[in-house]
Design a protein around this motif. Sequence first.
Motif, PDB file in Angstrom:
ATOM      1  N   LEU A 150       0.868  -1.272   0.050  1.00 60.30           N
ATOM      2  CA  LEU A 150      -0.114  -0.224  -0.007  1.00 60.30           C
ATOM      3  C   LEU A 150       0.890   1.221   0.122  1.00 60.30           C
ATOM      4  O   LEU A 150       1.591   1.582   0.986  1.00 60.30           O
ATOM      5  N   GLY A 151       0.752   2.046  -0.993  1.00 62.52           N
ATOM      6  CA  GLY A 151       1.521   3.327  -1.081  1.00 62.52           C
ATOM      7  C   GLY A 151       1.172   4.194  -0.043  1.00 62.52           C
ATOM      8  O   GLY A 151       0.110   4.043   0.351  1.00 62.52           O
ATOM      9  N   THR A 152       1.964   5.344   0.297  1.00 62.86           N
ATOM     10  CA  THR A 152       1.542   6.273   1.249  1.00 62.86           C
ATOM     11  C   THR A 152       0.587   7.017   0.929  1.00 62.86           C
ATOM     12  O   THR A 152      -0.060   7.181   1.801  1.00 62.86           O
ATOM     13  N   GLU A 153       0.420   7.503  -0.459  1.00 62.21           N
ATOM     14  CA  GLU A 153      -0.958   8.112  -0.807  1.00 62.21           C
ATOM     15  C   GLU A 153      -2.173   7.412  -0.488  1.00 62.21           C
ATOM     16  O   GLU A 153      -3.217   7.662   0.076  1.00 62.21           O
ATOM     17  N   GLN A 154      -2.111   6.070  -0.822  1.00 61.49           N
ATOM     18  CA  GLN A 154      -3.428   5.247  -0.645  1.00 61.49           C
ATOM     19  C   GLN A 154      -3.640   4.918   0.683  1.00 61.49           C
ATOM     20  O   GLN A 154      -4.480   4.837   1.056  1.00 61.49           O
ATOM     21  N   ARG A 155      -2.330   4.723   1.616  1.00 62.83           N
ATOM     22  CA  ARG A 155      -2.684   4.727   3.002  1.00 62.83           C
ATOM     23  C   ARG A 155      -3.249   5.792   3.636  1.00 62.83           C
ATOM     24  O   ARG A 155      -4.149   5.557   4.209  1.00 62.83           O
ATOM     25  N   ASP A 156      -2.794   6.694   3.368  1.00 59.62           N
ATOM     26  CA  ASP A 156      -3.089   8.141   3.990  1.00 59.62           C
ATOM     27  C   ASP A 156      -4.552   8.294   3.626  1.00 59.62           C
ATOM     28  O   ASP A 156      -5.315   8.838   4.379  1.00 59.62           O
ATOM     29  N   SER A 157      -4.935   8.099   2.271  1.00 55.96           N
ATOM     30  CA  SER A 157      -6.276   8.329   1.697  1.00 55.96           C
ATOM     31  C   SER A 157      -7.176   7.676   2.481  1.00 55.96           C
ATOM     32  O   SER A 157      -8.312   7.769   2.848  1.00 55.96           O
ATOM     33  N   LEU A 158      -6.976   6.131   2.454  1.00 53.75           N
ATOM     34  CA  LEU A 158      -7.712   5.137   3.107  1.00 53.75           C
ATOM     35  C   LEU A 158      -8.089   5.730   4.751  1.00 53.75           C
ATOM     36  O   LEU A 158      -9.006   5.574   5.258  1.00 53.75           O
ATOM     37  N   GLU A 185     -13.290  -2.507   1.565  1.00 46.79           N
ATOM     38  CA  GLU A 185     -12.115  -2.003   0.984  1.00 46.79           C
ATOM     39  C   GLU A 185     -11.095  -2.454   2.111  1.00 46.79           C
ATOM     40  O   GLU A 185     -10.013  -2.947   1.973  1.00 46.79           O
ATOM     41  N   VAL A 207      -7.635  -5.170   2.405  1.00 47.15           N
ATOM     42  CA  VAL A 207      -6.470  -4.548   2.544  1.00 47.15           C
ATOM     43  C   VAL A 207      -5.899  -5.726   3.868  1.00 47.15           C
ATOM     44  O   VAL A 207      -4.695  -6.243   3.777  1.00 47.15           O
TER      45      VAL A 207
END
Length: 117
Positions: A42-50, A91, A95
């Motif tokens: 999980l990329g940083t942006e994906q993680r932060d968004s989630l 979602e 993960v």
Amino acid sequence: MFDSPSPNADLLRSILEPLLEDFQYWFQRSRLLLETEALPFLGTEQRDSLLKRIVVAQQEVSTAQMLFRATGGQVGIELSVMKPWHDLVAECWQVAVRRRMQEAAAQASDEKDCNGL
């Protein structure tokens, strides 16, 4: 004149209250996972968004719970409001499944390396 609770309110309470608690449980569990575990897939942006979406959903569910309690379980919640929460929980589950698969693969690799010695 005193209004007695309707049978529909009892049904609503028996369904909605545990459902809202489930949303809170899964959002809290997912939030903890995102805040404490390494998730290389999980990329940083994906993680932060989630994580941000989970925090917002937790606040929304908390508000719904407060309103539900304040009205004595006399109000419902539109499905159109709950659907995004359901989708977000799904979602989060994806993960968690991916994390478990990654851990299982790493463990199998470690066992293979140990057996090959």
